[in-house]
Design a protein around this motif. Structure first.
Motif, PDB file in Angstrom:
ATOM      1  N   ASP A  12      42.216  37.165  38.582  1.00 26.02           N
ATOM      2  CA  ASP A  12      41.858  36.676  37.252  1.00 26.02           C
ATOM      3  C   ASP A  12      41.802  37.823  36.242  1.00 26.02           C
ATOM      4  OD1 ASP A  12      41.628  34.155  38.267  1.00 26.02           O
ATOM      5  OD2 ASP A  12      39.452  34.018  38.116  1.00 26.02           O
ATOM      6  N   ARG A  15      45.109  39.084  35.338  1.00 26.25           N
ATOM      7  CA  ARG A  15      45.825  38.200  34.415  1.00 26.25           C
ATOM      8  C   ARG A  15      45.257  38.317  33.002  1.00 26.25           C
ATOM      9  NH1 ARG A  15      45.871  32.112  35.272  1.00 26.25           N
ATOM     10  NH2 ARG A  15      47.026  31.714  33.341  1.00 26.25           N
ATOM     11  N   LEU A  66      40.809  31.042  30.579  1.00 25.02           N
ATOM     12  CA  LEU A  66      40.767  31.784  31.842  1.00 25.02           C
ATOM     13  C   LEU A  66      39.436  32.527  32.009  1.00 25.02           C
ATOM     14  CD1 LEU A  66      42.177  32.730  34.420  1.00 25.02           C
ATOM     15  CD2 LEU A  66      43.336  34.494  33.082  1.00 25.02           C
ATOM     16  N   THR A  70      36.779  31.864  34.902  1.00 24.11           N
ATOM     17  CA  THR A  70      36.424  32.959  35.810  1.00 24.11           C
ATOM     18  C   THR A  70      34.907  33.097  35.915  1.00 24.11           C
ATOM     19  OG1 THR A  70      38.452  34.111  35.206  1.00 24.11           O
ATOM     20  CG2 THR A  70      36.748  35.423  36.273  1.00 24.11           C
TER      21      THR A  70
END
Lengths: 228, 228
Positions: A12, A15, A66, A70
């Motif tokens: 994560d 990214r 995201l 997360t």
């Protein structure tokens, strides 16, 4: 965290870093193109800058999704949580930097090409400093480099001094050429947008420093004499 | 979520709403005081606005800590998660609104009282609209009122038109009174800061709408003819 959670978290965060680096690249390009459009009175390029800004907004929304996912799924602690929150906040600042570039592009049609005004020529050098700050601060984020973040913050003083000098030059130009006042007012706002880009890069530098060290960067003496 | 988690979540969201409402009150006060300081050339009041801005920054940091903690500990889903993320983002925008008020206050010492310039008198009416937008949009957030959020967004057109008219008035004033150009340039930036406050209230309106309905507010035709 369990091993597979650690791995998922690392994925994560990797990214998130990738998305922010991509946003940063687009923001730098937007600044460069907006100033190029201004220099050349290139309305088509100015339009493209405005259009391209949507891509930056989309990546910001992706970073937000995201980052929230997360935090909710991996429940990261301390250092790791600080990193995710930094990503969330940095994306929001880079989106604002993109907006400033877009605002510069929007002014291009208001500065007529028939009657080019000389002070346009002093803005690209200022834009270079602002754009380099954006580049360097996102490199500092990618490398978790607190020292590099301090250097970015310090270079904002040079940008503030530059802005002061341009402000005075533009006002003097207005006084001496009253018929250009309307157009030079737009240049004032463009210089101001560049100065704000530097301020935002400085904010990011402070976030990078905090994410990397867990402590706040110390105060600095601000450059320039004019307010933000 | 289990019952005690639901209750804990409700407490968290209640506290987040309270903090944002507090920030909003301080931001409104900052706008009013900054413009009052400008009208009266009151350097002491201008200094106070700059000082008071720190309180807004502290509350924003508190919202951030609480929102992140709520996401991590309560793992809220769908509607609830949207609400917490909205709180996080709205706090960041209100902090920026506070910065604009602070920036207005910073310009007060640059507009000399000896030689008062007439266009100062047209800014308070614009400030009132901007300040009312901030007030109304935070009421809309507290009440989860999507319709009220649309009304705030629509009133931004009036503010944009007002800004256009002030921009032209100030440029005309510069042309006719070249010796005031330096000072009137500061008024231009102040008008611009008020216009940006309206843009940010509009951004909040869009967030409130999304948090309340789960869908994006439709596009609008932007008022005014000048770029942001």
């Amino acid at each position: 965290m369990m091993d597979h959670t650690v791995k998922a978290f690392d994925n994560d965060i990797g990214r998130l870093r990738g998305l922010i680096s991509q946003m940063g690249g687009l923001a730098e390009e937007a600044i460069a193109n907006a100033i190029k459009a201004l220099q050349r009175s290139d309305l088509e390029l100015a339009r493209k800058v405005r259009e391209d800004d949507k891509a930056i907004d989309l990546i910001e929304a992706e970073v937000e999704r995201l980052a929230v996912r997360t935090i909710a799924l991996r429940a990261p602690m301390a250092n790791d949580l600080r990193e995710v929150v930094a990503a969330l906040k940095i994306a929001s600042v880079v989106e604002r930097i993109g907006d400033y570039a877009k605002n510069i592009a929007k002014r291009v049609p208001m500065i007529e090409s028939e009657d080019r005004i000389e002070p346009v020529s002093i803005l690209p050098a200022m834009a270079k400093i602002a754009s380099a700050m954006v580049h360097d601060v996102l490199d500092a984020f990618a490398a978790r480099d607190a020292e590099a973040a301090i250097r970015v913050r310090d270079s904002d003083n040079a940008l503030d001094d530059f802005y002061d000098s341009i402000f005075r030059t533009l006002v003097t130009h207005m006084v001496e050429n009253p018929k250009t006042i309307g157009q030079v007012a737009h240049l004032l706002f463009i210089a101001k947008n560049l100065e704000r880009i530097g301020d935002h890069a400085t904010n990011v530098a402070e976030m990078v420093y905090f994410a990397a060290t867990g402590t706040q960067m110390g105060e600095r003496d601000r450059g320039g004499t004019l307010p933000s």
